[in-house]
Write an enzyme that holds these catalytic residues in place. Sequence first.
Site, PDB file in Angstrom:
ATOM      1  N   GLN A   3       0.847  -1.147  -0.164  1.00  0.00           N
ATOM      2  CA  GLN A   3       0.085  -0.140   0.073  1.00  0.00           C
ATOM      3  C   GLN A   3       0.796   1.155  -0.060  1.00  0.00           C
ATOM      4  O   GLN A   3       0.435   2.316   0.474  1.00  0.00           O
ATOM      5  CB  GLN A   3      -0.940   0.091   1.067  1.00  0.00           C
ATOM      6  N   SER A   4       2.000   1.345  -0.630  1.00  0.00           N
ATOM      7  CA  SER A   4       3.018   2.337  -0.709  1.00  0.00           C
ATOM      8  C   SER A   4       2.153   3.636  -1.320  1.00  0.00           C
ATOM      9  O   SER A   4       1.766   3.580  -2.195  1.00  0.00           O
ATOM     10  CB  SER A   4       4.004   1.665  -1.444  1.00  0.00           C
ATOM     11  N   ASN A   5       2.500   4.859  -0.705  1.00  0.00           N
ATOM     12  CA  ASN A   5       2.159   5.959  -1.249  1.00  0.00           C
ATOM     13  C   ASN A   5       3.264   6.637  -2.223  1.00  0.00           C
ATOM     14  O   ASN A   5       2.766   7.073  -3.159  1.00  0.00           O
ATOM     15  CB  ASN A   5       1.964   7.050  -0.164  1.00  0.00           C
TER      16      ASN A   5
ATOM     17  N   THR B 166       4.936   4.999  -4.204  1.00  0.00           N
ATOM     18  CA  THR B 166       5.124   4.414  -5.669  1.00  0.00           C
ATOM     19  C   THR B 166       3.871   5.131  -6.681  1.00  0.00           C
ATOM     20  O   THR B 166       4.004   5.485  -7.809  1.00  0.00           O
ATOM     21  CB  THR B 166       4.888   2.919  -5.723  1.00  0.00           C
TER      22      THR B 166
END
Length: 427
Positions: free
Chosen positions: A124-126, A128
């Site tokens: 759930q990386s912001n 990227t």
Amino acid sequence: MAIHLPKQFVQIPRVRLLYPDPSPIHPLPALTTSLNSNSNSNTTESTPRPHISLYTKREDHSSPLACAGNKYRKLEYIIPDILNPTATTTTTSNNSNNIPFTSAAGGPTAPGKVTTLVTEGAVQSNHTIQVASVARKLGLESVAILHKGSGGGLASAADKDAFLRVGNVQIAKLLGTEVRMLEKKRPSQEQREQQQQFFDPVAEVMEELAARGKVPYWIPSGASLHPLGGLGYARCAFEIAAQEQSESHQLPGTGRFDYIFVACGSGSTVGGLIAGFKLLEKQQPSNKFPPRKVIGIINSPTKPLSWHQDRVLRFARTAGRMIGLDPENDITMADVILDNRYAGTAYGVLDAQTKETLEMVARQESVVLDPVYTAKVVRGMVEGWVRQGELGRDWASRVEGLYRHQANVLFVHTGGQSALGAYAVVE
Ligand SMILES: *Cc1c(COP(=O)(O)O)cnc(C)c1O
């Protein structure tokens, strides 16, 4: 609003991704009221507590690009390097620093005009997402390497299929990035440095792209290990200082933000702020007030505190050198204040108290925090620093006279709400 950057800083190339006006700062009146009433009820303390006024800087409203958050500020200073056809194999755009990019890169990079931005993160990386939207803006392709193996909330998610599909994953796909979900854990930087032959999924992706005739450009996780990664938040310190002067706030007490709370993940947000405020203090030393204090709240218990401290110091010094500070003398470990008491059980896992904070802030202020970073920051700020009196004691020990009665606190909201959909437990 004019932001006065020193000459050496202004000359560093930057491509604007943010709105022309600074991201807004506004008070948090309900939280301010509840914090001060709680702390005043404790009459057994010998040190009187200051009245604390709480504000937030909305980095989630900083840019028109998708899911605005803190990574856009960092990327503003990285874009000139992306557009420089020789940069990835030689040095930074500021050649005097002689920091080779290959040291930050996860694998080989090819010379030539960059075609593809490559980065990595948790599921759930912001970060990227922000890299993917910058790629779109620049007319480039992007690859997001998402690590299922490095936690990030997947293991504890009630609905794992949804976790792998909704929230930031959905937006990444919407932005046209190529999502690669990796099962295997990536070896740490330390492991990679010690053991050249280590299987490195990032190097593999870079090689594969190069073999297809692409020119990939590697942006490390959170853009922090990138030599230009700290500059955005060094600039942000000057923006905050300019906003202190703006009439709309009329800050009480010192008229400054005496404490600045921010998340510490990969570390260049807090590192950049430390460097920027150092330069401000050096330029305009105050004999009336103590220096503003930047406090980083760590959001993952995986690494020991000293690991974060070393990195943040390094990022602050790297940015500091570029903007005109004497890095070794001007920035020391005493400037690196990090708190790891609120990291919770794991990176990306929403513990019960952090969830309570997220819900409380939504109901009191109509401000939505994110489950991975900012909710932990607000919890640490409220529980650790205000309710337990740490902030009040620190302020009393550093300030004289009337100023003792008032402290202004700024919480930097770094974004990340787009992950909320994957955290269905929040309601
Ligand atoms: C990446 C991120 C952070 C942490 O910033 P670092 O510079 O990596 O320490 C904080 N908040 C949000 C929402 C983020 O996406």
